[in-house]
Scaffold this motif. Structure first.
Motif, PDB file in Angstrom:
ATOM      1  N   HIS A 196       0.837  -1.200   0.000  1.00  0.00           N
ATOM      2  CA  HIS A 196       0.000   0.000   0.000  1.00  0.00           C
ATOM      3  C   HIS A 196       0.875   1.255   0.000  1.00  0.00           C
ATOM      4  CE1 HIS A 196       0.907  -0.513   4.314  1.00  0.00           C
ATOM      5  NE2 HIS A 196       0.694   0.805   4.404  1.00  0.00           N
ATOM      6  N   ARG A 197       2.072   1.181   0.468  1.00  0.00           N
ATOM      7  CA  ARG A 197       2.960   2.336   0.394  1.00  0.00           C
ATOM      8  C   ARG A 197       3.436   2.549  -1.054  1.00  0.00           C
ATOM      9  NH1 ARG A 197       6.833   1.543   5.751  1.00  0.00           N
ATOM     10  NH2 ARG A 197       5.169   1.733   7.327  1.00  0.00           N
ATOM     11  N   GLU A 198       3.702   1.463  -1.726  1.00  0.00           N
ATOM     12  CA  GLU A 198       4.104   1.605  -3.126  1.00  0.00           C
ATOM     13  C   GLU A 198       3.012   2.273  -3.945  1.00  0.00           C
ATOM     14  OE1 GLU A 198       5.121  -2.129  -4.688  1.00  0.00           O
ATOM     15  OE2 GLU A 198       6.701  -2.522  -3.242  1.00  0.00           O
ATOM     16  N   ARG A 199       1.767   1.939  -3.652  1.00  0.00           N
ATOM     17  CA  ARG A 199       0.652   2.541  -4.389  1.00  0.00           C
ATOM     18  C   ARG A 199       0.623   4.038  -4.192  1.00  0.00           C
ATOM     19  NH1 ARG A 199      -4.994   0.060  -3.016  1.00  0.00           N
ATOM     20  NH2 ARG A 199      -4.528   1.085  -1.064  1.00  0.00           N
ATOM     21  N   TRP A 200       0.893   4.493  -2.969  1.00  0.00           N
ATOM     22  CA  TRP A 200       0.891   5.939  -2.725  1.00  0.00           C
ATOM     23  C   TRP A 200       2.049   6.617  -3.460  1.00  0.00           C
ATOM     24  CZ3 TRP A 200      -2.889   8.697  -0.989  1.00  0.00           C
ATOM     25  CH2 TRP A 200      -3.890   8.100  -0.189  1.00  0.00           C
ATOM     26  N   ILE A 201       3.146   5.935  -3.520  1.00  0.00           N
ATOM     27  CA  ILE A 201       4.304   6.517  -4.210  1.00  0.00           C
ATOM     28  C   ILE A 201       4.026   6.651  -5.701  1.00  0.00           C
ATOM     29  CG2 ILE A 201       6.717   6.117  -4.849  1.00  0.00           C
ATOM     30  CD1 ILE A 201       7.067   4.778  -2.090  1.00  0.00           C
ATOM     31  N   LEU A 202       3.512   5.601  -6.311  1.00  0.00           N
ATOM     32  CA  LEU A 202       3.196   5.643  -7.746  1.00  0.00           C
ATOM     33  C   LEU A 202       2.135   6.688  -8.060  1.00  0.00           C
ATOM     34  CD1 LEU A 202       3.178   1.833  -8.587  1.00  0.00           C
ATOM     35  CD2 LEU A 202       4.919   3.516  -9.174  1.00  0.00           C
ATOM     36  N   ALA A 203       1.096   6.793  -7.244  1.00  0.00           N
ATOM     37  CA  ALA A 203       0.031   7.777  -7.480  1.00  0.00           C
ATOM     38  C   ALA A 203       0.562   9.192  -7.378  1.00  0.00           C
ATOM     39  CB  ALA A 203      -1.112   7.557  -6.476  1.00  0.00           C
ATOM     40  N   GLY A 204       1.428   9.415  -6.394  1.00  0.00           N
ATOM     41  CA  GLY A 204       2.014  10.739  -6.255  1.00  0.00           C
ATOM     42  C   GLY A 204       2.858  11.113  -7.455  1.00  0.00           C
ATOM     43  N   THR A 205       3.649  10.136  -7.927  1.00  0.00           N
ATOM     44  CA  THR A 205       4.491  10.408  -9.097  1.00  0.00           C
ATOM     45  C   THR A 205       3.638  10.774 -10.314  1.00  0.00           C
ATOM     46  OG1 THR A 205       6.121   8.838  -8.241  1.00  0.00           O
ATOM     47  CG2 THR A 205       6.261   9.434 -10.579  1.00  0.00           C
TER      48      THR A 205
ATOM     49  N   LEU B 263       0.622  12.039 -10.336  1.00  0.00           N
ATOM     50  CA  LEU B 263      -0.006  13.341 -10.129  1.00  0.00           C
ATOM     51  C   LEU B 263       0.975  14.464 -10.417  1.00  0.00           C
ATOM     52  CD1 LEU B 263      -2.483  14.922  -9.200  1.00  0.00           C
ATOM     53  CD2 LEU B 263      -1.656  14.699  -6.845  1.00  0.00           C
ATOM     54  N   LEU B 264       2.261  14.269  -9.984  1.00  0.00           N
ATOM     55  CA  LEU B 264       3.276  15.279 -10.220  1.00  0.00           C
ATOM     56  C   LEU B 264       3.528  15.474 -11.710  1.00  0.00           C
ATOM     57  CD1 LEU B 264       5.417  17.214  -9.118  1.00  0.00           C
ATOM     58  CD2 LEU B 264       7.023  15.287  -8.998  1.00  0.00           C
ATOM     59  N   VAL B 265       3.603  14.364 -12.460  1.00  0.00           N
ATOM     60  CA  VAL B 265       3.830  14.457 -13.908  1.00  0.00           C
ATOM     61  C   VAL B 265       2.660  15.181 -14.593  1.00  0.00           C
ATOM     62  CG1 VAL B 265       4.059  13.119 -16.035  1.00  0.00           C
ATOM     63  CG2 VAL B 265       5.331  12.453 -13.990  1.00  0.00           C
TER      64      VAL B 265
ATOM     65  N   ILE C 192       3.251  23.378 -18.039  1.00  0.00           N
ATOM     66  CA  ILE C 192       4.317  23.638 -19.013  1.00  0.00           C
ATOM     67  C   ILE C 192       3.759  23.744 -20.440  1.00  0.00           C
ATOM     68  CG2 ILE C 192       6.399  22.669 -20.070  1.00  0.00           C
ATOM     69  CD1 ILE C 192       7.051  21.470 -17.316  1.00  0.00           C
ATOM     70  N   LEU C 193       2.888  22.821 -20.875  1.00  0.00           N
ATOM     71  CA  LEU C 193       2.410  22.807 -22.268  1.00  0.00           C
ATOM     72  C   LEU C 193       1.595  24.047 -22.631  1.00  0.00           C
ATOM     73  CD1 LEU C 193       1.489  19.030 -22.730  1.00  0.00           C
ATOM     74  CD2 LEU C 193       3.479  20.261 -23.595  1.00  0.00           C
ATOM     75  N   PRO C 194       0.621  24.522 -21.798  1.00  0.00           N
ATOM     76  CA  PRO C 194      -0.097  25.753 -22.185  1.00  0.00           C
ATOM     77  C   PRO C 194       0.833  26.941 -22.274  1.00  0.00           C
ATOM     78  CG  PRO C 194      -1.350  24.562 -20.545  1.00  0.00           C
ATOM     79  CD  PRO C 194      -0.020  23.895 -20.626  1.00  0.00           C
ATOM     80  N   ALA C 195       1.776  27.032 -21.365  1.00  0.00           N
ATOM     81  CA  ALA C 195       2.693  28.164 -21.411  1.00  0.00           C
ATOM     82  C   ALA C 195       3.513  28.138 -22.693  1.00  0.00           C
ATOM     83  CB  ALA C 195       3.609  28.120 -20.180  1.00  0.00           C
TER      84      ALA C 195
END
Length: 465
Positions: free
Chosen positions: A33-42, A44-46, A53-56
């Motif tokens: 369950h910790r790995e899931r939080w890490i992957l979801a955060g990554t 979301l950050l991307v 970045i793209l609209p700018a």
């Protein structure tokens, strides 16, 4: 995937289990369950970085907008007229069609009006009222009534090209004559006799009324009861009348050709110098002969002209110096030609009897009438005028007309006597008739005849194949 890798490479994980960023304390293994939080955060950050970045970058690459110039021009609008009154409502005219046997008084009473209303219409119509004296089935009259059923308007056909409109909703009756647009549409028909003239006409697309007009044109030359043969043919150019865009009735025959037992007869309509129309043969002679060959619409010839015949009542041989035309009692009898009524009354053997003197030499006689028409002794009658009605008065075994044609007082066979030919058109009218009528219409009839012959030949060739 991590668990699968641990199972397959368990010896590697056992050897490297002591690797850690902290050696002071024992590190708890990472759970799923910790790995899931890490992957979801990554992820979301991307996503957030891409959203910023793209609209700018797109805005930086977009060129500066150029302002569009708009010219403003003044526009003058038409002034809307002020509504001073409400548009009139459509009037509810009630149309009534004449049924067989109806009179004008019957129609007024059926609509709920009185004979006083009818008299008011007749008085207000003035000279146009002559169109109301002889009404016919399928003729139409229009009534306009108020809320109480009182007559405020009446419309009728003054003649085919005009309509009379009477209004009674003012102080005085008002009569208006409205012109109606008439249009003539031309038709061409061709027929070949196989059983009867009317059957051939119907097969060619002609109405019974138009076939009757065709027979009426050639009745002076052709006996349509006895003279018709299989294979006789006719070609007709005629028109129908349309009023206000709707069919109004049969028009007139413009040109016609009839071939009877190999003899060709023609008819062409022509406007004479007096403004009236007539029908003429190709040589310019009127089709209307000086005398009718047969003065009654009959069913059969019950007895012909004979110098010796057994009399059906007297029972002995005697001459029959006329022709008997069997017809129902009451059938109209027409004057064979223009003349003066020389005798009207009872004649032994003939019953009710009329003699007409046509000129110094020729007279005609009509016997066995059931009754006389409204003609007087010494009165001038016109060809075709009704002088009496078929009956069986005198020595007769059935209703028929006994008709005699007399030359200098001597009876001649009406079926074979040579009738005098009518005079042709005057030379100036004859030249115009041939140039304006005969040549163009004859060319049309000949072209149609050639086309029909080719079609008939083609049909025979196909049948042979």
């Amino acid at each position: 995937m991590r668990r699968k890798a641990q199972r397959r490479h368990s010896h590697f994980y056992a050897r490297c289990a002591h690797w850690s960023f902290s050696h002071q304390q024992e590190v708890e293994p990472i759970r799923w369950h910790r790995e899931r939080w890490i992957l979801a955060g990554t992820a979301l950050l991307v996503t957030a970085l891409a959203g910023f970045i793209l609209p700018a970058w797109g805005s930086a690459m977009r060129p500066e907008p150029v302002a569009t110039r708009h010219d403003v021009l003044p526009l003058t609008l038409p002034k809307t007229p002020a509504l001073t009154a409400q548009a009139p409502l459509a009037e509810d005219w009630q149309a009534v069609e004449v049924r067989p046997g109806q009179t004008l008084s019957d129609i007024f009473q059926d609509v709920g009006l009185s004979l006083a209303d009818l008299q008011r219409v007749m008085d207000a119509a003035g000279p146009a009222a002559h169109a109301l004296h002889n009404i016919r089935p399928q003729q139409e009259f229009d009534f306009l009534l108020d809320a109480n059923g009182a007559l405020i308007g009446f419309r009728f056909d003054k003649d085919p090209s005009s309509r009379a409109v009477l209004r009674f909703d003012g102080g005085m009756p008002k009569l208006t004559i409205q012109a109606r647009a008439l249009e003539r549409r031309e038709h061409v028909a061709h027929g070949r006799i196989e059983s009867s003239l009317f059957a051939a006409g119907a097969k060619a697309g002609m109405s019974a009324a138009m076939v009757g007009k065709l027979a009426d044109l050639f009745k002076y030359d052709i006996d349509f009861v006895q003279d018709l043969r299989d294979g006789d043919s006719f070609t007709v150019i005629y028109d129908d009348v349309y009023r206000d865009g709707s069919y109004f009735g049969e028009g007139d025959i413009v040109a016609a050709e009839f071939v009877n037992q190999g003899h060709r007869y023609t008819a062409y309509r022509f406007k004479k110098a007096d403004g009236n129309y007539g029908w003429f043969s190709e040589d310019g002679r009127p089709l209307q002969k000086s005398f009718l060959r047969i003065p009654v619409d009959f069913t059969r010839i019950s007895s012909g002209f004979s110098v010796a015949r057994l009399h059906p009542i007297l029972g002995r041989m005697r001459a029959h110096k006329g022709v008997d035309y069997a017809a129902p009692t009451g059938t109209p009898i027409h004057a064979a030609g223009d003349g003066v009524v020389k005798y009207k009354g009872w004649m032994n053997g003939y019953g009710n009897f009329v003699v007409i003197q046509h000129n110094g030499a020729i007279s005609t006689a009509y016997g066995h009438m059931s009754r006389f028409a409204a003609v007087r002794l010494g009165q001038h009658v016109a060809q075709g005028q009704v002088i009496g009605y078929v009956g069986m008065t005198g020595l007769a075994t059935g209703p028929h007309l006994h008709y005699e044609f007399r030359v200098n007082g001597v009876q001649r066979d009406p079926q074979s006597v040579t009738l005098p030919k009518p005079e042709p058109l005057p030379p100036t009218q004859l030249a115009r008739f041939k140039a304006e009528v005969v040549r163009p219409q004859l060319a049309r009839l000949k072209a149609l005849d050639d086309t029909l012959k080719l079609a008939h030949a083609g049909s025979l060739a196909r049948n042979d194949d």
